[in-house]
Write a protein that holds these residues in place. Sequence first.
Motif, mmCIF file in Angstrom:
data_model
loop_
_atom_site.group_PDB
_atom_site.id
_atom_site.type_symbol
_atom_site.label_atom_id
_atom_site.label_comp_id
_atom_site.label_asym_id
_atom_site.label_seq_id
_atom_site.Cartn_x
_atom_site.Cartn_y
_atom_site.Cartn_z
ATOM 1 N N THR A 197 0.834 -1.216 -0.100
ATOM 2 C CA THR A 197 -0.037 0.014 0.025
ATOM 3 C C THR A 197 0.843 1.303 0.170
ATOM 4 O O THR A 197 0.583 2.389 -0.703
ATOM 5 N N ILE A 198 1.934 1.243 0.685
ATOM 6 C CA ILE A 198 2.815 2.289 0.904
ATOM 7 C C ILE A 198 3.598 2.624 -0.572
ATOM 8 O O ILE A 198 3.560 3.569 -0.975
ATOM 9 N N LEU A 199 4.000 1.409 -0.970
ATOM 10 C CA LEU A 199 4.609 1.490 -2.286
ATOM 11 C C LEU A 199 3.839 2.063 -3.444
ATOM 12 O O LEU A 199 4.061 2.690 -4.345
ATOM 13 N N HIS A 200 2.376 1.840 -3.540
ATOM 14 C CA HIS A 200 1.639 2.327 -4.486
ATOM 15 C C HIS A 200 1.456 3.679 -4.490
ATOM 16 O O HIS A 200 0.780 4.351 -5.301
ATOM 17 N N ARG A 201 1.827 4.458 -3.275
ATOM 18 C CA ARG A 201 1.752 5.799 -3.270
ATOM 19 C C ARG A 201 2.814 6.392 -3.944
ATOM 20 O O ARG A 201 2.774 7.657 -4.365
ATOM 21 N N ASN A 202 3.680 5.585 -4.189
ATOM 22 C CA ASN A 202 4.748 6.173 -5.170
ATOM 23 C C ASN A 202 5.634 7.705 -4.619
ATOM 24 O O ASN A 202 5.897 8.575 -5.760
ATOM 25 N N MET A 203 5.797 7.677 -3.600
ATOM 26 C CA MET A 203 6.272 8.700 -3.081
ATOM 27 C C MET A 203 7.755 8.570 -2.402
ATOM 28 O O MET A 203 8.680 9.528 -2.224
ATOM 29 N N LEU A 209 13.893 2.871 -0.352
ATOM 30 C CA LEU A 209 13.496 1.655 -0.133
ATOM 31 C C LEU A 209 14.372 0.567 0.216
ATOM 32 O O LEU A 209 14.141 -0.342 0.954
ATOM 33 N N GLU A 210 15.735 0.909 -0.485
ATOM 34 C CA GLU A 210 16.888 0.109 -0.111
ATOM 35 C C GLU A 210 17.291 0.301 1.250
ATOM 36 O O GLU A 210 17.496 -0.796 1.912
ATOM 37 N N ARG A 211 17.317 1.455 1.640
ATOM 38 C CA ARG A 211 17.643 1.851 3.062
ATOM 39 C C ARG A 211 16.387 1.012 4.278
ATOM 40 O O ARG A 211 17.105 0.289 5.110
ATOM 41 N N TRP A 212 15.483 0.841 3.712
ATOM 42 C CA TRP A 212 14.335 0.398 4.584
ATOM 43 C C TRP A 212 14.628 -1.275 4.664
ATOM 44 O O TRP A 212 14.279 -1.776 5.761
ATOM 45 N N LEU A 213 14.980 -1.764 3.261
ATOM 46 C CA LEU A 213 14.867 -3.281 3.375
ATOM 47 C C LEU A 213 16.077 -3.834 4.015
ATOM 48 O O LEU A 213 16.196 -4.984 4.309
ATOM 49 N N LYS A 214 17.310 -3.015 4.262
ATOM 50 C CA LYS A 214 18.426 -3.570 4.602
ATOM 51 C C LYS A 214 18.428 -4.207 6.245
ATOM 52 O O LYS A 214 19.121 -5.548 6.314
ATOM 53 N N PRO A 215 17.681 -3.668 7.179
ATOM 54 C CA PRO A 215 17.640 -4.498 8.293
ATOM 55 C C PRO A 215 16.850 -5.661 8.164
ATOM 56 O O PRO A 215 17.002 -6.817 8.940
ATOM 57 N N VAL A 216 15.731 -5.663 7.488
ATOM 58 C CA VAL A 216 14.817 -6.799 7.189
ATOM 59 C C VAL A 216 15.621 -7.843 6.540
ATOM 60 O O VAL A 216 15.827 -9.129 7.086
ATOM 61 N N GLY A 255 1.490 -8.777 -8.353
ATOM 62 C CA GLY A 255 0.617 -7.629 -8.518
ATOM 63 C C GLY A 255 -0.536 -7.584 -7.242
ATOM 64 O O GLY A 255 -1.217 -8.543 -7.371
ATOM 65 N N VAL A 256 -0.630 -6.740 -6.628
ATOM 66 C CA VAL A 256 -1.545 -6.601 -5.789
ATOM 67 C C VAL A 256 -2.403 -5.415 -5.743
ATOM 68 O O VAL A 256 -1.694 -4.157 -5.606
ATOM 69 N N LYS A 257 -3.443 -5.479 -5.945
ATOM 70 C CA LYS A 257 -4.318 -4.220 -5.987
ATOM 71 C C LYS A 257 -4.690 -3.627 -4.756
ATOM 72 O O LYS A 257 -4.931 -4.097 -3.839
ATOM 73 N N GLY A 258 -4.272 -2.229 -4.678
ATOM 74 C CA GLY A 258 -4.690 -1.653 -3.278
ATOM 75 C C GLY A 258 -6.377 -0.926 -3.378
ATOM 76 O O GLY A 258 -7.086 -1.338 -4.118
ATOM 77 N N PHE A 259 -6.197 0.056 -2.628
ATOM 78 C CA PHE A 259 -7.448 0.826 -2.494
ATOM 79 C C PHE A 259 -7.321 2.062 -3.014
ATOM 80 O O PHE A 259 -6.369 2.827 -2.620
ATOM 81 N N ARG A 275 9.078 -0.372 -8.969
ATOM 82 C CA ARG A 275 8.774 -1.914 -8.985
ATOM 83 C C ARG A 275 10.230 -2.831 -9.339
ATOM 84 O O ARG A 275 10.536 -3.695 -8.740
ATOM 85 N N ALA A 276 10.888 -2.335 -10.606
ATOM 86 C CA ALA A 276 11.712 -3.000 -10.853
ATOM 87 C C ALA A 276 12.989 -3.144 -9.971
ATOM 88 O O ALA A 276 13.718 -4.496 -9.867
#
Length: 301
Positions: A197-203, A209-216, A255-259, A275-276
């Motif tokens: 849902t956050i990704l679909h905002r394209n902000m 996103l890479e920084r966010w993914l690192k700890p996970v 692909g997941v459709k958001g709201f 996405r890529a």
Amino acid sequence: MESTYWQDVMAADYAVPHDRTLTELTEELVRDLASTDPRVRDALAYPTLATWLERGVYDDLLPGFGDGLCAGLNYGLGEDGTDSVFRRSFTALTLAEVIHRDNAEFLVHDEVVMRWGDRLATWLLRERDLRGYVADCGWAHAVAHGADAIGALARSRHCDAGVLRALLDVLADRIVKDTPYRWVHEEHDRVAHAVMTILHRNMLTSDELERWLKPVAATAGQQPLMHETLPEWPTPNVFNARGVLHVLLSQLAIGVKGFPIPGDDELFGRPIEARADLLLMLTEAVQSSQPYIYRPAHPQA
């Protein structure tokens, strides 16, 4: 009041009864969110509140209603394995419905929604009782309900890029946080959907996103030493992080459709701009988490 009263309300298509005030009815329904009886909590109280919210019963009262609900997020917070989790978890789920209503009708000022978001984030990070299904009591599902609420917030017109970054960080912190609980009741799917849902905002940029993914990815990539004697492997937080990576990769690939967001109904029909890049990042993270499985195939002779 006996559950037959609320069963009659449901049978009448959730029409608001006229024999009691709305305040009295609401107070009882909110109390019933804490019930250990799933027929009362999950099948009567929550769907009644959700339906009334969707139909606008609380539109003129929404700021106060949301603030009042937030008190339930602190009820017994810090306890683990007790019945208080039902009040906290179903408060979060109901608060998600409050936010959905504001998303649809523009009823609440931004500072109010941000206040609710702060309360939700604080609760989700401090919640210790991560049981999914509880025998004889039904769903607790704090992680799933918390993710649903974060997803509702992420759709809000009040959220700018900074708020979305903060919501992602809350999800990452919850994913990697030490816990004795493995997520085995679709929590991975609900957390990943909140991320989508956050990704679909394209902000947010690919770098963010890479920084966010690192700890996970770092948590998912932990490997036991050969000489270690462990009670279980992977440990719950490693298991949970790997599960989110796998599901997020699947949701992003399929692909997941958001709201839709009011005023921009096509927003969630647009491609995710990063996405890529994110597909590549997630693929590398999944491969690194289990290199003994996801190793390059040998070329054909």
